[in-house]
Design an enzyme around this catalytic site. Structure first.
Site, PDB file in Angstrom:
ATOM      1  CG  HIS A 172      -4.086 -14.249  -7.638  1.00 23.44           C
ATOM      2  ND1 HIS A 172      -5.297 -13.974  -7.058  1.00 23.44           N
ATOM      3  CD2 HIS A 172      -3.491 -13.050  -7.798  1.00 23.44           C
ATOM      4  CE1 HIS A 172      -5.448 -12.677  -6.889  1.00 23.44           C
ATOM      5  NE2 HIS A 172      -4.348 -12.091  -7.338  1.00 23.44           N
ATOM      6  CG  ASN A 179      -4.889  -4.993 -12.524  1.00 21.81           C
ATOM      7  OD1 ASN A 179      -4.005  -5.590 -11.898  1.00 21.81           O
ATOM      8  ND2 ASN A 179      -5.966  -5.592 -12.950  1.00 21.81           N
ATOM      9  CG  HIS A 180      -7.776  -5.641  -9.075  1.00 24.62           C
ATOM     10  ND1 HIS A 180      -9.074  -5.516  -9.526  1.00 24.62           N
ATOM     11  CD2 HIS A 180      -7.267  -6.739  -9.697  1.00 24.62           C
ATOM     12  CE1 HIS A 180      -9.335  -6.505 -10.366  1.00 24.62           C
ATOM     13  NE2 HIS A 180      -8.245  -7.248 -10.501  1.00 24.62           N
ATOM     14  CG  ASP A 217      -0.965 -10.940  -6.258  1.00 23.52           C
ATOM     15  OD1 ASP A 217       0.277 -11.068  -6.302  1.00 23.52           O
ATOM     16  OD2 ASP A 217      -1.622 -10.413  -7.169  1.00 23.52           O
ATOM     17  CG  ASN A 221      -6.612  -8.702  -5.878  1.00 27.92           C
ATOM     18  OD1 ASN A 221      -5.731  -9.262  -6.512  1.00 27.92           O
ATOM     19  ND2 ASN A 221      -7.468  -7.872  -6.436  1.00 27.92           N
TER      20      ASN A 221
HETATM   21 FE   FE2 Z   1      -3.672  -7.579 -10.564  1.00 24.68          FE
END
Ligand code: FE2
Length: 269
Positions: free
Chosen positions: A182, A73-74, A14, A46
């Site tokens: 993360h 989801n972000h 990520d 992200n």
């Molecule tokens: Fe996520």
């Protein structure tokens, strides 16, 4: 690393905010040379300010030498991104959102040496908003891309759900790589059926932080319970990920190696 395969895929964990993008720009070319990387995937959900991604940021990451961006989801955090999800082939969102949602979570791509790589992006449901079943959606997608070397990004909170996905897809894909938490896990392996697996590839971003976010604000929230503004952290950028070595003929993995590389030397841990 047991580098017996003829195809090396780098999965970058990520990418968080500006520091994550700085680590990608600074470290990716060297890593690609060092491991003889043929194809690079990165989770970008992200990458813009620590929450979501924009078209400009996605283009910036792709220009650094990333072939496909996955998300989670972000992906919905920056609303300006949503109209581009249908047209950007190189940017995936988890496929197991309900029918009719913009974008897709599966693509088939060609490497420089003309191998066919299928990338599948799925999202877990444990401790997350419930969406369609990622296991059944994986079955459906694998029916459609039977002749590709398949890499799966399972973006999920629960280790159990990711491990279950690894076992479920073993024998049918080349790799199942976890994202979202993360924190890189140390459980990388090649499962008996030839799927490389890791529960989380880790974070590419500031390690002087709480999972990429400025730590004082997060600590304060834990102390008070009051929601407050989170800013991205600014120090100690590192690139985390895994290199998956694949035998293209069998479409199975033969090795997986974790990497965490700092931008600056003298990091505190
Ligand atoms: Fe996520």
């Amino acid at each position: 690393m047991q580098n017996r395969g003829d195809l090396n895929v780098l999965f970058v964990g990520d990418v968080v905010g500006h520091q994550g993008r700085r680590a990608v720009a600074g470290l990716l070319p060297g890593l690609q040379r060092e491991f003889g990387i043929d194809f690079t995937i990165a989770n970008c959900e992200n990458a813009a300010g620590g929450f979501g991604v924009t078209k400009t940021v996605a283009d910036e990451l792709l220009s650094c030498g990333i072939d496909v961006l996955t998300s989670g989801n972000h992906i919905w955090d920056k609303r300006e991104m949503v109209p581009f999800l249908d047209s950007m082939d190189m940017l995936l969102r988890p496929h197991n959102y309900p029918p009719g949602v913009p974008g897709r979570g599966c693509g088939v791509y060609r490497t420089g040496n003309d191998l066919k790589i299928g990338v599948i992006n799925l999202q877990g449901r444990v401790f997350m908003r419930p969406i369609d079943c990622p296991f059944r959606v994986a079955d459906m997608l694998l029916e459609q891309i039977q002749d590709a070397i398949v890499i799966v990004d399972i973006h999920a909170e629960a280790t159990s759900e990711k491990i279950a996905m690894g076992w479920y897809l073993d024998g049918r894909v080349a790799a199942v790589v976890g994202s979202h938490t993360h924190v890189q896990t140390a459980d990388e392996c090649v499962l008996p059926g030839g799927a490389a697996y890791i529960t989380d590839a880790g974070m590419t971003g500031s390690f002087d932080s709480v999972i990429g976010i400025e730590k004082e604000a997060i600590i304060n929230r834990f102390l008070t319970g009051i929601p407050n503004r989170f800013d991205q952290a600014r120090e100690d950028a590192r690139l985390s990920g895994v290199v998956i070595s694949i035998e293209s003929k069998s479409r199975k993995a033969v090795g997986i190696t974790r990497v965490i590389r700092p931008m600056e030397t003298g990091s505190y841990r």
